[in-house]
Enzyme design. Sequence first.
Site, PDB file in Angstrom:
ATOM      1  N   SER A 148      92.976  41.690  27.851  1.00  0.00           N
ATOM      2  CA  SER A 148      91.800  41.632  29.006  1.00  0.00           C
ATOM      3  C   SER A 148      91.757  43.836  28.733  1.00  0.00           C
ATOM      4  O   SER A 148      90.573  44.236  27.179  1.00  0.00           O
ATOM      5  CB  SER A 148      91.941  41.937  30.489  1.00  0.00           C
ATOM      6  OG  SER A 148      90.999  41.475  31.379  1.00  0.00           O
TER       7      SER A 148
ATOM      8  N   ASP B  24      87.887  31.192  26.902  1.00  0.00           N
ATOM      9  CA  ASP B  24      87.927  32.691  28.309  1.00  0.00           C
ATOM     10  C   ASP B  24      86.315  33.066  28.096  1.00  0.00           C
ATOM     11  O   ASP B  24      85.783  32.697  26.646  1.00  0.00           O
ATOM     12  CB  ASP B  24      88.675  33.849  27.702  1.00  0.00           C
ATOM     13  CG  ASP B  24      88.035  34.554  28.416  1.00  0.00           C
ATOM     14  OD1 ASP B  24      88.149  34.253  29.634  1.00  0.00           O
ATOM     15  OD2 ASP B  24      88.920  35.646  28.183  1.00  0.00           O
TER      16      ASP B  24
ATOM     17  N   HIS C 210      91.730  33.131  28.973  1.00  0.00           N
ATOM     18  CA  HIS C 210      91.887  34.581  28.916  1.00  0.00           C
ATOM     19  C   HIS C 210      92.886  34.904  28.624  1.00  0.00           C
ATOM     20  O   HIS C 210      93.433  35.925  28.332  1.00  0.00           O
ATOM     21  CB  HIS C 210      91.215  35.114  30.827  1.00  0.00           C
ATOM     22  CG  HIS C 210      90.983  36.596  30.762  1.00  0.00           C
ATOM     23  ND1 HIS C 210      90.194  37.251  29.761  1.00  0.00           N
ATOM     24  CD2 HIS C 210      91.700  37.192  31.385  1.00  0.00           C
ATOM     25  CE1 HIS C 210      89.624  38.327  30.121  1.00  0.00           C
ATOM     26  NE2 HIS C 210      90.507  38.727  30.592  1.00  0.00           N
TER      27      HIS C 210
END
Length: 482
Positions: free
Chosen positions: A200, A399, A456
Amino acid sequence: MRWLLKFAAGALLAVSTAATTSGVPASPRAANRRYVEERNGVHYNVFEHVATRSKLSFVKNSGICETTPGVNQYSGYLTVGENMNMWFWFFEARENPQEAPLVAYLDGGPGAASEYGLFTQIGPCHFVNNETTPSLNPYAFNNYANMLYIDQPIGVGFSYGNETTNSTKAAAPLVWNFLQAFYDNFPEYENRDFGIVSESYGGHYIPEFSRYILNQNAAVVRGDLEGEEIHMVGLAIHNGWFDAEIQEKANIEYMYNNSYRQIINESIHDELLDTYNTTVKPALDLCHTNGTSDNCYAAYTSYLNMIEYPILAAFAERSPNGYYLGDIREPYSRPPSTYVAYLQRPDIQKALGAKVNYTDQGGAIGFYYSGDDARSFVPQLSDVVQAGIKVLIWTGDADYVSNWYGTLDVAHAVEWSGKDMFATKTLEPYTLNGVEKGTFKSLDNFTFMRIYEAGHNLPFYQPEVSLQIFKQFMGTGSVLPT
Ligand SMILES: *[C@@H]1O[C@H](CO)[C@@H](O)[C@H](O)[C@H]1NC(C)=O
Ligand SMILES: *[C@@H]1O[C@H](CO)[C@@H](O)[C@H](O)[C@H]1NC(C)=O
Ligand SMILES: *[C@@H]1O[C@H](CO)[C@@H](O)[C@H](O)[C@H]1NC(C)=O
Ligand SMILES: *[C@@H]1O[C@H](CO)[C@@H](O)[C@H](O)[C@H]1NC(C)=O
Ligand SMILES: *[C@@H]1O[C@H](CO)[C@@H](O)[C@H](O)[C@H]1NC(C)=O
Ligand SMILES: *[C@@H]1O[C@H](CO)[C@@H](O)[C@H](O)[C@H]1NC(C)=O
Ligand SMILES: *[C@@H]1O[C@H](CO)[C@@H](O)[C@H](O)[C@H]1NC(C)=O
Ligand SMILES: *[C@@H]1O[C@H](CO)[C@@H](O)[C@H](O)[C@H]1NC(C)=O
Ligand SMILES: *[C@@H]1O[C@H](CO)[C@@H](O)[C@H](O)[C@H]1NC(C)=O
């Protein structure tokens, strides 16, 4: 999770004495001090590190999380400067720790504690089906590597103290300092292969931290800087957020046309693309050419308001049973959060040597105002790829947040000698025991992968293939279908 999401979601939803040798210390290491200190009934091993004017204090073998017999662990703090205490938790490899590489894990956010990745994705233990106590994770990354989890910047997780870091750039020297003190306390790791894994917002952190480490190494080699050269060989970032200009555009495309479900229709898609062209892109261009906090913060709010909110509204509208930005499938799944209550237990904190309560997501508020989210880290990533460091950009394809359309575009934007050739290569199937789990392409030491049926937090969704990829990547550096 990136700040963007928190913000957006809130808006839409509610030992003994010194090991010094006698005589005058010849080098900083000779003056380091080591002793055991008891505080509130906890025994800390303390290591005072002269070169970085810092102090490591940690508990050995707390018995928390990693319960595999014979696997050592250490948890505690690096204290630097005035009241800045950075938390770390180190697990030796389950196999062959004397030779296994050393890999640091830093979570994203900004403001996400590394315990998030530890307990939900790659750590030695996990919380299956929302259980309240952990069980061993057979696909833990310390099956292969010595894993060092770090909570940074200060204020995140179990880290505490003077929280002044407000940008990715400002965070880098503290991480380097930490690694220096770590090597001096655990010298057996100094010459090991070193890698970094993140997710991320790590698409910001890791390119910057890696480039910083390479620059510091160069200064050490030149003799301009006293310190350990860090033998960095690889970095792997899953579902990373590198560059808003590239990835915001991809967000529009992904929500319109992905392999799972359409979230925005053609007219919304065209409207958003027009807004991107006329408003968002110019704001990001200004942030990139003139990187003041004001410019970058303005760019950030422009894509938040003009792209993200409309997309979130459409997402909510199409998801009567709820939704999760990190997994657009219906039904979606997301990692359990039961580990948070576990880490907030006084008995667990005492065992680990934690000195403050656990904050899962928080701190790092300054990053938001400095416009850090909008800044591009493709130049730093390019420098690291050019240096021949192994780089893996991998992305779970369900994601939205840092979707694979955007990370592929980022991979294509990296400036290096292989740029053109890499862009023309097609994605090939990647298999685990003959089962296709995704697609990939590699050139020299640079690899892009798309992993199917993963959101994610990629390794949470696809733990077995994630471990295979991690081993291959940190081993030979080449990912090979099996
Ligand atoms: C925070 O750091 C500054 C500058 O190093 C120092 O002056 C101040 O006393 C520190 N504050 C706390 C609460 O430790
Ligand atoms: C775990 O708890 C969350 C939040 O309460 C819930 O949404 C999810 O369905 C639970 N998962 C399982 C496997 O029970
Ligand atoms: C959707 O994506 C697929 C695969 O990339 C592509 O072949 C197709 O043309 C796209 N459709 C639209 C409407 O853009
Ligand atoms: C596209 O989606 C928007 C928002 O859901 C809706 O208002 C609009 O009618 C749709 N347009 C078409 C052509 O379906
Ligand atoms: C946005 O800009 C791109 C590239 O300049 C162009 O291809 C596209 O047609 C533009 N779209 C809109 C809706 O203006
Ligand atoms: C950057 O922006 C600031 C304020 O918007 C302006 O004062 C400054 O001249 C700009 N600098 C450059 C190099 O464009
Ligand atoms: C930590 O904070 C949580 C949430 O506020 C609280 O429930 C818990 O009791 C606290 N733990 C300790 C050890 O203070
Ligand atoms: C970020 O921190 C630096 C150094 O402490 C400070 O000069 C700057 O004003 C801060 N930026 C913002 C936007 O708060
Ligand atoms: C790839 O990485 C290996 C191992 O770290 C290194 O020896 C090699 O020089 C790198 N290759 C390129 C083309 O940079």
